[in-house]
Enzyme design. Structure first.
Site: not given
Ligand SMILES: Cc1cc2nc3c(=O)[nH]c(=O)nc-3n(C[C@H](O)[C@H](O)[C@H](O)COP(=O)(O)OP(=O)(O)OC[C@H]3O[C@@H](n4cnc5c(N)ncnc54)[C@H](O)[C@@H]3O)c2cc1C
Length: 251
Positions: A108, A201
Site C-alpha cells: 500500500q 482456519r
Molecule cells: C481462531 C483463532 C484465533 C486467534 N486469535 C488470536 C488473537 O486474538 N491474537 C493473536 O495474537 N493471535 C491469534 N491467533 C493466531 C495464533 O495465535 C497463531 O499465531 C496462528 O494460529 C499461527 O499458529 P502457529 O504459531 O501455530 O503457526 P506457525 O507459525 O505456522 O507454526 C506452526 C507450528 O510450528 C511450530 N513453531 C513455529 N514457530 C515456532 C517457534 N518460534 N518456536 C517453537 N515452535 C514453533 C509450532 O509447533 C507451531 O504450532 C488466532 C488464531 C486462530 C486460529
C-alpha cells in the site's frame, strides 16, 4: 463506485514437478500427482523400500504417513496460490502462519489505493441495510484517502524524487483505509504447513472471512493433491457457514 468482493479468488500458481531418478525407481501403484509421488519417494528413501513390498497405492501410503504423524515427509511438496478478493484483515491473520510459508503481498506504500476494491464481511452479505451502512463508510474512507494523498503531495512538493514523494503520501494516507480493503497475496507453503493452517482456519472457531478463504484453498489443494488433504471433511456448521474438520490432527 469501488468494486466489492463477496468471495475470494484462489488461483493455483505452482505445484511440484517430480523427476524420478533412473537408478532408484519406485514400484508405483494407483493414481497420483507429482507432489504426492515426491513425498512417497522421500518417505521410501528412509527405508530403501522402493520395491513397495506392501504394494500400496501412493494415496494409501500417504494416508498411513498422515495417520502415523510422519509429517516431515509432506514438507517436500510446495504449493503456491494467488489470493485475490481478500481483505487486509484476513492477510493480517494469514501471515501469522510462519513455519513452511512464504508471502508476497501488494504494497500500500507503492500502489495507489484510490480505486481499491473492498471485501464485504461475510456476516453482512445479503442484508441490504447492513451492506448499505457498511458501503457508505468504506466509500467515505476511500474519498478521505484520495483527498489526503493530494494534500500530502502538495505538502511534500519540495521532495524532488516523485516516486519517493508519492510513497510518502500513500504510506500516510493509507491510515484511513479500512481493514476491509481488498489485497492480493502470493502464498507458498509445503503440504504440512498448509494442513496446519487449513485445520486452524477452516474450523468453526475461525473468523468467517478467513474460514471462507481456507475452504476455497482446501478445495483447490484437494484437487491438486488429494493424498495430502483427503482427510479434511467439509460440512455446514450450526452457524450455517461451511467449515472443515480433519481426521489426522497436526502431523
Ligand atoms: C481462531 C483463532 C484465533 C486467534 N486469535 C488470536 C488473537 O486474538 N491474537 C493473536 O495474537 N493471535 C491469534 N491467533 C493466531 C495464533 O495465535 C497463531 O499465531 C496462528 O494460529 C499461527 O499458529 P502457529 O504459531 O501455530 O503457526 P506457525 O507459525 O505456522 O507454526 C506452526 C507450528 O510450528 C511450530 N513453531 C513455529 N514457530 C515456532 C517457534 N518460534 N518456536 C517453537 N515452535 C514453533 C509450532 O509447533 C507451531 O504450532 C488466532 C488464531 C486462530 C486460529
Amino acid at each position: 463506485m469501488p468494486e466489492f468482493f463477496t468471495a475470494p479468488r484462489v488461483t493455483l500458481l505452482a505445484h511440484p514437478s517430480f523427476a524420478e531418478p533412473a537408478h532408484l525407481p519406485v514400484e508405483w501403484q494407483g493414481e497420483s500427482t507429482d507432489g504426492e509421488r515426491l513425498a512417497e519417494f522421500a518417505g521410501r528413501l528412509c527405508y530403501m523400500s522402493q520395491h513397495n513390498p506392501a504394494k500400496r497405492a501412493t494415496r494409501e501410503y500417504l494416508e498411513n504417513i498422515k495417520k502415523q504423524g510422519h509429517g516431515s515427509v509432506l514438507e517436500h511438496a510446495n504449493y503456491s496460490v494467488l489470493l485475490e478478493g481478500v481483505s487486509r484483515s484476513l492477510t493480517h491473520e494469514l501471515v501469522r502462519h510462519r513455519a513452511g510459508f512464504a508471502y508476497s503481498q501488494l504494497s500500500q506504500r507503492y500502489v495507489d489505493e484510490s480505486h481499491a476494491a473492498f471485501v464485504v464481511p461475510p456476516a453482512i452479505v445479503g442484508d441490504e441495510a447492513l451492506e448499505g451502512a457498511w458501503r457508505a463508510q468504506v466509500e467515505s474512507a476511500q474519498q478521505a484517502y484520495v483527498a489526503l494523498v493530494d494534500r500530502l503531495m502538495e505538502r511534500y512538493g519540495w521532495v524532488a524524487d516523485k516516486v519517493h514523494r508519492r510513497k510518502m503520501a500513500r504510506e500516510a494516507a493509507r491510515g484511513v483505509l479500512p481493514n476491509s480493503t481488498e489485497t492480493k497475496i502470493v502464498v507458498t507453503g509445503n503440504a504440512r504447513a498448509w494442513r496446519t493452517m487449513l485445520e486452524l482456519r477452516s474450523s468453526e472457531g475461525a473468523e468467517l472471512e478467513i474460514r471462507r478463504a481456507a475452504l476455497a484453498i482446501l478445495r483447490t489443494l484437494q484437487a491438486a493433491a488429494p493424498g495430502f488433504f483427503s482427510d479434511f471433511e467439509i460440512y455446514t456448521a450450526d452457524d450455517r457457514h461451511e467449515a472443515a474438520r480433519i481426521s489426522y490432527h497436526k502431523v
